[in-house]
Each structure stands twice: as C-alpha cells, then as structure tokens.
Scaffold this active site. Structure first.
Site, PDB file in Angstrom:
ATOM      1  N   GLY A  80       0.832  -1.198   0.000  1.00 12.80           N
ATOM      2  CA  GLY A  80       0.000   0.000   0.000  1.00 12.80           C
ATOM      3  C   GLY A  80       0.863   1.243   0.000  1.00 12.80           C
ATOM      4  CD  GLU A  81      -1.479   5.740  -2.463  1.00  6.84           C
ATOM      5  OE1 GLU A  81      -1.709   6.629  -1.607  1.00  6.84           O
ATOM      6  OE2 GLU A  81      -1.962   5.740  -3.603  1.00  6.84           O
ATOM      7  CB  SER A  82       4.351   6.195   2.118  1.00  2.00           C
ATOM      8  OG  SER A  82       5.362   5.518   1.397  1.00  2.00           O
ATOM      9  N   GLY A  83       2.145   5.627   4.569  1.00  4.72           N
ATOM     10  CA  GLY A  83       1.226   6.259   5.497  1.00  4.72           C
ATOM     11  C   GLY A  83      -0.123   5.593   5.609  1.00  4.72           C
ATOM     12  CB  VAL A  84      -1.868   2.979   3.667  1.00  2.34           C
ATOM     13  CG1 VAL A  84      -1.067   1.683   3.762  1.00  2.34           C
ATOM     14  CG2 VAL A  84      -3.345   2.680   3.446  1.00  2.34           C
ATOM     15  N   GLY A  85      -0.704   2.690   6.870  1.00  3.96           N
ATOM     16  CA  GLY A  85      -0.805   1.949   8.127  1.00  3.96           C
ATOM     17  C   GLY A  85      -0.283   0.531   8.076  1.00  3.96           C
ATOM     18  CE  LYS A  86       3.478  -0.146   3.320  1.00  5.86           C
ATOM     19  NZ  LYS A  86       3.045   1.265   3.153  1.00  5.86           N
ATOM     20  CB  SER A  87       4.806   0.076  10.064  1.00  4.61           C
ATOM     21  OG  SER A  87       5.680   0.069   8.959  1.00  4.61           O
ATOM     22  CG  ASP A 104      10.555   1.005   4.490  1.00  2.46           C
ATOM     23  OD1 ASP A 104       9.535   1.611   4.112  1.00  2.46           O
ATOM     24  OD2 ASP A 104      11.707   1.316   4.144  1.00  2.46           O
ATOM     25  CD  GLU A 129      10.003   5.181   9.422  1.00  5.20           C
ATOM     26  OE1 GLU A 129       9.748   6.392   9.375  1.00  5.20           O
ATOM     27  OE2 GLU A 129      10.376   4.514   8.435  1.00  5.20           O
ATOM     28  NE  ARG A 170     -20.979  -4.401   0.315  1.00  2.54           N
ATOM     29  CZ  ARG A 170     -22.062  -3.727   0.694  1.00  2.54           C
ATOM     30  NH1 ARG A 170     -22.671  -2.920  -0.168  1.00  2.54           N
ATOM     31  NH2 ARG A 170     -22.539  -3.887   1.904  1.00  2.54           N
TER      32      ARG A 170
END
Length: 243
Positions: A80-87, A104, A129, A170
């Site tokens: 996913g994009e940076s900041g989406v909440g993966k970590s 990362d 991180e 869905r």
C-alpha cells in the site's frame, strides 16, 4: 588426477561417509592450498543439501515495498501507499502473537517455479519504523518468538485508503494476483478506514484464504444457497399459477 582436481579455483574437496582420505589426495590438496572437508553424511544427501543451499544463495533477488509478516504460519505481504498503516497493522499483529519478517523493504527471490520467498535486508532485520515513535527493535521488545528470518509469501494484502466511490469486492468472488519474481501470488485489497480493526481483518482474511485452499469457499456456498432459494421460489410460483 588429484593434481588436476586440486586447482586454485577449486574451493574445497568434500569427502562423504567419513571415508579415509588417500595420502596422494592430501599431498595434492596441500600443494594447491585446497581444503579437505569430511562428513559422516551420504553423498546423495550432501549433494542435495549443497544444491539447495547454492540455489538460495545464488538466486536473483529484488526488493518490494511493504511489510512481511507470518500470520497463522502463512507469509503475508502487506502493501500500500506510504502512510496507509502497514507498519502499525504489522505491529498489532505481532502483539497478537504473529511474527515479523521485514518492515518497509522486503527482499524477495524465487525458490522454485511455485514459491517466492521474502526476507529482511541485513540492515533492517528485526527493526520497524512507527511514525511518532521512530525505530523499534521487535526482537528486544517482544522476544525471539516475534520474529523470523524468512518465509514463503502465500498472500498479498493491499491496504488502500477508504474511498466511498470505489467498488470494493463485498462477496469474495474476485480473484486477483500480484506478480513477484515471475510468480503469481494471490492478492486481496482491504480498504483502511478510521475505526476498522485492521489486524483482526487481516487475520480473518488469512483464515478465509486458508479455508478456500482447503475447499471451503463461503462465497460459493452463499451463491449455491441463493441459487437454490431462487429455484425453490420459482417452483412455488409455478405451482401457484397451476392452482
């Protein structure tokens, strides 16, 4: 013959089954500076292990952006994009008892024609991180049971910011894949929204994927039940018209 074998480019000689080393071989190896290794294992076993080892070490590697975790024994790549909440999602999974492989950046390579393996770069091993906190050492904070060196990547979960206009799956009929090292890995997309418990959703996604692999498809069961119900209603309507 031993002198021809023991050349400068010869890395070593390996004697299996703990067999005695001929004196001529010792002399030729010593003259060329070639080490002689001895093993109790059989030749077939040693050749198999060395072949597997070299296949891994010499495999072409590439990197993908994401977080690799092992959930219920299955390697899951969170993208996913940076900041989406993966970590943050991976950290919550670790707190649930699952294991971190890489954060990362994930180094990947093809083990065979059906398996792609992911591992952490040496500099990022066991580290995560977390925005607002910084770099944390998962091994020191959560113990040896919270980390793993590598794992087969069985599922890709793509995290995306919630879009009210997007058409999300869905019912679970869509089957998407992502190509990693030339191998098609199953992929599901999960929208991220405030209030959604992402670690629980990831766990359910993994359990559902495993159930499908074992032949238990909830979406197909729903479709079969719906088809059966429609057929029953149609028969009842026909009977009513006849009466």
């Amino acid at each position: 013959v031993f002198e021809k074998i023991c050349q400068k480019q010869t890395p070593c000689l390996l004697v299996s089954r703990n067999l005695p080393v001929p004196s001529e071989l010792k002399e030729a190896a010593e003259a060329a500076g070639t080490p002689i290794l001895i093993s109790n294992d059989t030749t077939t076993y040693l050749m198999s292990m060395i072949t597997q080892y070299l296949a891994v070490k010499l495999a072409e590697r590439s990197s993908v952006h994401g977080v690799l975790v092992e959930v219920f024994g299955m390697g899951v790549l969170l993208t996913g994009e940076s900041g989406v909440g993966k970590s943050e999602t991976a950290l919550a999974l670790v707190q649930h008892g699952h294991r971190l492989i890489a954060d990362d950046r994930v180094d990947v390579y093809q083990r065979d024609h059906e398996t792609v393996v992911g591992e952490a770069p040496r500099i990022l091993k066991h580290l995560m991180e977390i925005r607002g906190i910084g770099i944390i050492d998962v091994l020191k904070l959560f113990g040896i049971g919270a980390i793993k060196d590598e794992t087969d990547i069985s599922l890709v979960i793509n995290l995306t910011n919630w879009d009210s206009k997007a058409n999300y799956d869905r019912l679970g009929f869509q089957e998407n894949t992502r190509i990693i090292c030339g191998i098609a890995v199953p992929q599901v997309t999960i929208p991220v929204k405030v209030g959604r418990n992402m670690e629980n959703i990831v766990e359910v996604a993994v359990m559902n994927f495993r159930a499908k692999a074992m032949g238990f498809d909830a979406a197909k069961t729903f479709d079969d039940n719906l088809t059966s119900l429609i057929a029953e209603n149609t028969e009842e309507e026909k009977r009513g018209e006849k009466d």
